[in-house]
Write a protein that holds these residues in place. Structure first.
Motif, short mmCIF file in Angstrom:
data_model
loop_
_atom_site.label_atom_id
_atom_site.label_comp_id
_atom_site.label_asym_id
_atom_site.label_seq_id
_atom_site.Cartn_x
_atom_site.Cartn_y
_atom_site.Cartn_z
N VAL A 253 0.86 -1.18 0.00
CA VAL A 253 0.00 0.00 0.00
C VAL A 253 0.89 1.23 0.00
CG1 VAL A 253 -1.74 1.30 1.28
CG2 VAL A 253 -1.81 -1.20 1.26
N GLU A 254 0.68 2.11 -0.98
CA GLU A 254 1.48 3.33 -1.05
C GLU A 254 0.66 4.40 -1.77
OE1 GLU A 254 3.99 2.14 -5.07
OE2 GLU A 254 4.99 2.22 -3.13
N GLY A 255 1.21 5.60 -1.86
CA GLY A 255 0.51 6.69 -2.53
C GLY A 255 0.21 7.82 -1.57
N LYS A 256 -0.85 8.58 -1.84
CA LYS A 256 -1.22 9.73 -1.02
C LYS A 256 -2.67 9.59 -0.57
CE LYS A 256 1.89 12.89 -3.46
NZ LYS A 256 1.99 14.16 -4.24
N ILE A 257 -2.94 10.09 0.63
CA ILE A 257 -4.31 10.09 1.12
C ILE A 257 -4.56 11.41 1.83
CG2 ILE A 257 -3.71 8.94 3.30
CD1 ILE A 257 -6.44 7.52 3.11
N SER A 258 -5.70 12.02 1.55
CA SER A 258 -6.07 13.29 2.15
C SER A 258 -7.24 13.07 3.11
CB SER A 258 -6.46 14.29 1.06
OG SER A 258 -6.84 15.51 1.63
N ILE A 259 -7.09 13.58 4.34
CA ILE A 259 -8.07 13.32 5.39
C ILE A 259 -8.54 14.65 5.99
CG2 ILE A 259 -8.53 12.12 7.57
CD1 ILE A 259 -6.14 10.32 6.93
N LEU B 150 0.49 4.51 9.96
CA LEU B 150 1.78 4.75 9.32
C LEU B 150 2.80 3.68 9.68
CD1 LEU B 150 2.08 8.63 9.59
CD2 LEU B 150 1.54 7.25 7.57
N SER B 151 2.61 3.03 10.82
CA SER B 151 3.47 1.90 11.17
C SER B 151 3.19 0.72 10.24
CB SER B 151 3.24 1.49 12.63
OG SER B 151 3.98 0.34 12.96
N ASP B 152 1.91 0.53 9.92
CA ASP B 152 1.52 -0.58 9.02
C ASP B 152 1.78 -0.24 7.56
OD1 ASP B 152 0.66 -2.00 11.21
OD2 ASP B 152 -1.45 -1.46 10.98
N PHE B 153 1.64 1.05 7.19
CA PHE B 153 1.78 1.45 5.79
C PHE B 153 2.74 2.64 5.69
CE2 PHE B 153 -2.65 -0.01 6.47
CZ PHE B 153 -2.56 -1.23 5.80
N PRO B 154 4.03 2.42 5.88
CA PRO B 154 5.00 3.52 5.94
C PRO B 154 5.21 4.25 4.62
CG PRO B 154 6.12 1.39 5.95
CD PRO B 154 4.66 1.11 6.11
N ASN B 155 4.76 3.68 3.50
CA ASN B 155 4.98 4.32 2.20
C ASN B 155 3.85 5.25 1.78
OD1 ASN B 155 7.46 2.99 1.78
ND2 ASN B 155 6.40 1.16 1.05
N VAL B 156 2.87 5.45 2.66
CA VAL B 156 1.74 6.32 2.34
C VAL B 156 2.03 7.74 2.86
CG1 VAL B 156 -0.71 6.78 2.75
CG2 VAL B 156 0.08 4.43 2.42
N ASN B 157 1.81 8.72 1.99
CA ASN B 157 1.92 10.12 2.39
C ASN B 157 0.53 10.62 2.80
OD1 ASN B 157 4.70 10.34 1.74
ND2 ASN B 157 4.18 10.58 -0.41
N VAL B 158 0.44 11.19 4.00
CA VAL B 158 -0.86 11.58 4.55
C VAL B 158 -0.94 13.10 4.69
CG1 VAL B 158 -2.46 11.32 6.47
CG2 VAL B 158 -0.97 9.42 5.83
N LYS B 159 -2.03 13.68 4.17
CA LYS B 159 -2.32 15.10 4.36
C LYS B 159 -3.56 15.22 5.22
CE LYS B 159 -3.47 19.37 1.85
NZ LYS B 159 -4.75 19.62 2.53
N ILE B 160 -3.48 16.01 6.30
CA ILE B 160 -4.59 16.11 7.24
C ILE B 160 -5.03 17.56 7.39
CG2 ILE B 160 -5.34 15.72 9.61
CD1 ILE B 160 -3.23 13.53 9.80
N ASP B 161 -6.33 17.80 7.29
CA ASP B 161 -6.92 19.10 7.61
C ASP B 161 -7.78 18.92 8.85
OD1 ASP B 161 -5.76 20.37 5.50
OD2 ASP B 161 -7.51 20.28 4.19
N VAL B 162 -7.55 19.75 9.86
CA VAL B 162 -8.35 19.72 11.09
C VAL B 162 -9.16 21.01 11.17
CG1 VAL B 162 -8.29 19.60 13.60
CG2 VAL B 162 -6.62 18.30 12.25
N GLY B 163 -10.46 20.87 11.39
CA GLY B 163 -11.31 22.05 11.47
C GLY B 163 -12.66 21.69 12.03
#
Length: 259
Positions: free
Chosen positions: A89-95, A114-127
């Motif tokens: 599992v890799e790539g980007k995910i926006s949350i 991220l421990s299970d899927f270290p190759n995923v780049n995660v973008k997070i917006d909190v609001g």
């Protein structure tokens, strides 16, 4: 040119003869000769000087062969990577997540993910939930409270109860009422509870949009407020009076949805 053409040039450079190259590639010698001619025609230059004993690379041919070897090596590396990472599992995910979720449960969940899927780049917006819903098209997934999102798959994660939290050793009349940002229906329930519980008009004096601010104000014994059960974790409850909030005869709850 096809990768097979580059592979042919690299093999000819190493084998030094048409015959040995044909043997390595498992094709006939005439076929090798014909393909080499087509490749040279495509480049518009002579890549090899042919003699009865061997092939000799021209000056410009050296540059073309170096390029050919690079292409062949890159293809091999890509194939090796695909073989080694098949099913990875890799790539980007926006949350997008509501501030309460971002402050409480998200850090632990994200650490495990991220421990299970270290190759995923995660973008997070909190609001606020309102903001997350308004920008729903920007996210692959979101976690919000109180509201479902139309035309999306909504999965109920949990429902938590709410509690009135008041500092001990402080008179209620000396405390400000703190209101945490939420949807109108939720605030109406809080208003009705306060007015029924204390027989006074509900008039918040402090308005906050971050749960962390609300908790810090409680720690400083600035005011009283209603908090979801999730936020009580980690709060030193020995210093506070805790009372379950009821709407009618039912607990006030709020749903959290995975979108």
């Amino acid at each position: 040119m096809k990768v097979d053409d580059y592979r042919l040039l690299a093999t000819l450079s190493e084998a030094k003869t048409l015959r040995k190259a044909a043997e390595k590639l498992y094709i006939s010698q005439p076929a090798v000769s014909q393909r080499l001619k087509s490749i040279e025609d495509e480049w518009g230059v002579q890549i090899f000087i042919r003699t009865k004993k061997a092939l000799y690379t021209t000056g410009v041919g050296e540059r073309i062969i170096a390029h050919a070897k690079k292409v062949v090596d890159e293809e091999r590396l890509v194939k090796d990577y695909i073989a080694a990472n098949e099913g990875a599992v890799e790539g980007k995910i926006s949350i997008g997540v509501s501030s309460l979720i971002g402050y409480t449960i998200l850090p632990d969940i994200l650490a495990k993910y991220l421990s299970d899927f270290p190759n995923v780049n995660v973008k997070i917006d909190v609001g606020s939930t309102k903001e997350i819903i308004a920008n729903q098209g920007d996210y692959h997934l979101s976690i919000i409270r109180g509201s479902r999102v139309l035309n999306k798959e909504n999965e109920l994660l949990y429902s938590d109860k709410h509690y009135l939290v008041t500092p001990k050793d402080v008179e209620l009349e000396d405390l400000a009422v703190i209101e945490f940002q939420a949807d109108p229906d939720y605030i109406t329930h809080i208003k009705n509870y306060f007015e029924g519980r204390f027989n006074i008009k509900y008039e918040p004096q402090i308005f906050v949009d971050q749960i962390t601010t609300c908790r810090e104000l409680l720690r400083k014994k600035v005011g009283i407020t209603v908090l979801p059960e999730l936020v009580l974790e980690g709060l030193d409850l020995d210093n506070y009076h805790i009372e379950e909030v009821l709407v009618g005869d039912k607990p006030l709850t709020r749903d959290t949805y995975f979108i």
